[in-house]
Design a protein around this motif. Structure first.
Motif, PDB file in Angstrom:
ATOM      1  N   LYS A   1      -8.779   8.365   4.065  1.00  0.00           N
ATOM      2  CA  LYS A   1      -7.366   8.182   3.714  1.00  0.00           C
ATOM      3  C   LYS A   1      -6.626   9.507   3.706  1.00  0.00           C
ATOM      4  CE  LYS A   1      -4.286   5.984   0.395  1.00  0.00           C
ATOM      5  NZ  LYS A   1      -4.162   5.224  -0.866  1.00  0.00           N
ATOM      6  N   ARG A   2      -7.271  10.526   3.128  1.00  0.00           N
ATOM      7  CA  ARG A   2      -6.637  11.843   3.081  1.00  0.00           C
ATOM      8  C   ARG A   2      -6.399  12.388   4.482  1.00  0.00           C
ATOM      9  NH1 ARG A   2     -10.237  16.690   1.105  1.00  0.00           N
ATOM     10  NH2 ARG A   2     -10.970  16.380   3.244  1.00  0.00           N
ATOM     11  N   GLU A   3      -7.410  12.299   5.347  1.00  0.00           N
ATOM     12  CA  GLU A   3      -7.280  12.852   6.694  1.00  0.00           C
ATOM     13  C   GLU A   3      -6.264  12.081   7.528  1.00  0.00           C
ATOM     14  OE1 GLU A   3      -8.775  15.770   7.639  1.00  0.00           O
ATOM     15  OE2 GLU A   3      -9.237  15.754   5.496  1.00  0.00           O
ATOM     16  N   ALA A   4      -6.235  10.763   7.370  1.00  0.00           N
ATOM     17  CA  ALA A   4      -5.275   9.938   8.113  1.00  0.00           C
ATOM     18  C   ALA A   4      -3.852  10.250   7.684  1.00  0.00           C
ATOM     19  CB  ALA A   4      -5.595   8.459   7.916  1.00  0.00           C
ATOM     20  N   GLU A   5      -3.640  10.397   6.381  1.00  0.00           N
ATOM     21  CA  GLU A   5      -2.304  10.722   5.882  1.00  0.00           C
ATOM     22  C   GLU A   5      -1.881  12.105   6.342  1.00  0.00           C
ATOM     23  OE1 GLU A   5      -2.173   8.043   1.782  1.00  0.00           O
ATOM     24  OE2 GLU A   5      -2.801  10.148   1.685  1.00  0.00           O
ATOM     25  N   ALA A   6      -2.800  13.065   6.303  1.00  0.00           N
ATOM     26  CA  ALA A   6      -2.479  14.429   6.742  1.00  0.00           C
ATOM     27  C   ALA A   6      -2.140  14.470   8.225  1.00  0.00           C
ATOM     28  CB  ALA A   6      -3.647  15.358   6.440  1.00  0.00           C
ATOM     29  N   ALA A   7      -2.732  13.538   8.999  1.00  0.00           N
ATOM     30  CA  ALA A   7      -2.463  13.482  10.444  1.00  0.00           C
ATOM     31  C   ALA A   7      -1.147  12.790  10.763  1.00  0.00           C
ATOM     32  CB  ALA A   7      -3.605  12.763  11.147  1.00  0.00           C
ATOM     33  N   GLY A   8      -0.509  12.211   9.736  1.00  0.00           N
ATOM     34  CA  GLY A   8       0.770  11.549   9.950  1.00  0.00           C
ATOM     35  C   GLY A   8       0.674  10.079  10.297  1.00  0.00           C
ATOM     36  N   LEU A   9      -0.501   9.494  10.157  1.00  0.00           N
ATOM     37  CA  LEU A   9      -0.667   8.075  10.456  1.00  0.00           C
ATOM     38  C   LEU A   9      -0.009   7.225   9.374  1.00  0.00           C
ATOM     39  CD1 LEU A   9      -2.016   5.983  12.340  1.00  0.00           C
ATOM     40  CD2 LEU A   9      -4.019   6.085  10.843  1.00  0.00           C
TER      41      LEU A   9
END
Length: 422
Positions: free
Chosen positions: A21-29
């Motif tokens: 979740k953290r990585e997806a949010e940081a990627a702008g998804l």
């Protein structure tokens, strides 16, 4: 909507879902549902597919991304579902780039599957997290994968070979979580007692545990997830005996209590090894409790063999059972062995669960009148050091409360607040 994560399976999956979740949010998804699957049983795979269909019905415009062990081992089963937009492998699901490409360029039909050979993965990335949203305790991944090949298990093909996180990185993460207010840390992985075999100097799990407790003195509680007791090293046994901050609850990867079945499972212990381990730990820590994973109805299991498994619950003094009706996983040796009838498997699982309910009730009864420090998980509910659930009024998630055990429901304890623990 932004990003929702649906998690199945083990504590490691819970940890990884937080990273995803953290990585997806940081990627702008955005506008995405990530479904982190489990492959340990066919039922777990069925439930994941059911969750995919429900997610699509409830969110017709969302992007549905399926990942986890079942996505790794049974990729086509999910990629062929019309509800699924993308299948990510167990390695890819933790990489920000996987989500960045979706956020920037969208999803192409030709790119529906991004699953690499998990056996080619040689390192376990040290994904530092500040905490787990909405949880009282934090998980720290110290290891991933498994080098053993139990005949019933598909997980090595979903997780790859065993690989460990360096001790310094683990200690730094534990310190960071404690500084962020966590009173309890859970060490997790696929096979944590194999920790360190791939690191310089081949440190053992006991070395890691001792170092955490020494270098992070502010940590109030350290807990281990499921362990393989045959791999418990001398240093781990020493720490169990000497440091009360290591919680007196051990969940054993037991699987069976009959020697012939254990051999056919390709386990590395016999029933006497499990009994001896429990006796040794109980002599060092009289307040200890044990849980165990047990498989009911393994191929070729006779009634006499099952009786040995049923008996080991008392022989080891188990209080918490996690019962798995045997489920043949395609590609495993056990799937090719002579199978028992489904009715027999179901009946034996029911008898094991009934035994589990009886020993749990006995444990709960023995706790009445005791004073226990309870780590609150949410308002009105917490757990003892032995991981027994307690219903008690007062306190917030993450706080430790001194609680008098006043009774039980047969499933969990009832308590009355005495004071807030230091």
């Amino acid at each position: 909507m932004s990003i929702d994560v649906v998690t199945f399976g083990c504590r490691l999956n819970s940890y990884e879902s937080e990273v995803m979740k953290r990585e997806a949010e940081a990627a702008g998804l955005t506008d995405a549902i990530l479904i982190n699957t489990c492959a340990v049983t066919s039922e777990a795979v069925r439930q994941a597919r059911q969750a995919v269909r429900k997610a699509r019905r409830d969110n017709p415009n969302a992007r549905i991304i399926v990942t986890g062990c079942a996505a790794q081992t049974e990729t086509s089963k999910f990629s062929e579902m019309p509800e699924v937009d993308l299948v990510l492998g167990n390695s890819e699901k933790l990489e920000r780039a996987s989500y960045g490409r979706i956020a920037q360029f969208g999803l192409e039909e030709s790119e529906k599957v991004r699953v690499n050979d998990i056996m080619s993965v040689r390192e376990t990335a040290s994904h530092l997290i500040d905490g787990l949203e909405g949880r009282a305790r934090a998980f720290v991944q110290v290891q991933n994968g498994c080098d053993h090949r139990c005949t019933f298990c598909i997980i090595p093909f979903g997780r790859g070979n065993s690989r460990s996180v360096p001790m310094g990185v683990v200690v730094d993460q534990v310190r960071r979580l404690v500084e962020n207010g966590y009173n309890e840390i859970v060490i997790t992985g696929v096979d944590i007692t194999s920790y360190g075999a791939d690191l310089p100097g081949t440190p053992k799990l006991g070395t890691l545990v001792a170092k955490i407790l020494k270098l992070v003195p502010e940590l109030k509680r350290l807990r281990l997830s499921s362990i393989d007791s045959i791999e418990a090293d001398p240093e781990l046994m020493r720490v169990i005996a000497e440091d009360e901050r290591l919680m007196p609850h051990f969940h054993l990867s037991l699987q069976a209590g009959d020697d012939m079945i254990l051999k056919r499972m390709k386990r590395r212990h016999l029933r006497a090894d499990s009994i001896r381990f429990c006796e040794e730990v109980r002599a060092m820590r009289p307040d200890v409790v044990f849980g165990a994973d047990i498989i009911a109805g393994f191929p070729t299991e006779t009634e006499e063999m099952f009786a040995n498994t049923l008996a080991i619950v008392d022989d080891c003094g188990l209080t918490h059972l996690h019962v798995f009706p045997f489920s043949p996983r395609p590609g495993t040796p056990a799937a090719r062995m002579p199978q028992l009838g489904k009715a027999v498997i179901k009946e034996r699982a029911a008898r094991l669960r009934a035994k589990g309910e009886a020993v749990l009730a006995a444990h709960l009864g023995s706790e009445v009148g005791r004073l226990r420090p309870i780590l609150m998980e949410r308002e009105g509910l917490g757990r003892t050091e032995q991981f027994t659930q307690v219903e008690v009024e007062g306190g917030e998630a993450g706080q430790i409360l001194q609680t008098r055990i006043t009774g039980h429901t047969g499933r969990h304890l009832l308590g009355a607040l005495v004071s807030r623990a230091a």
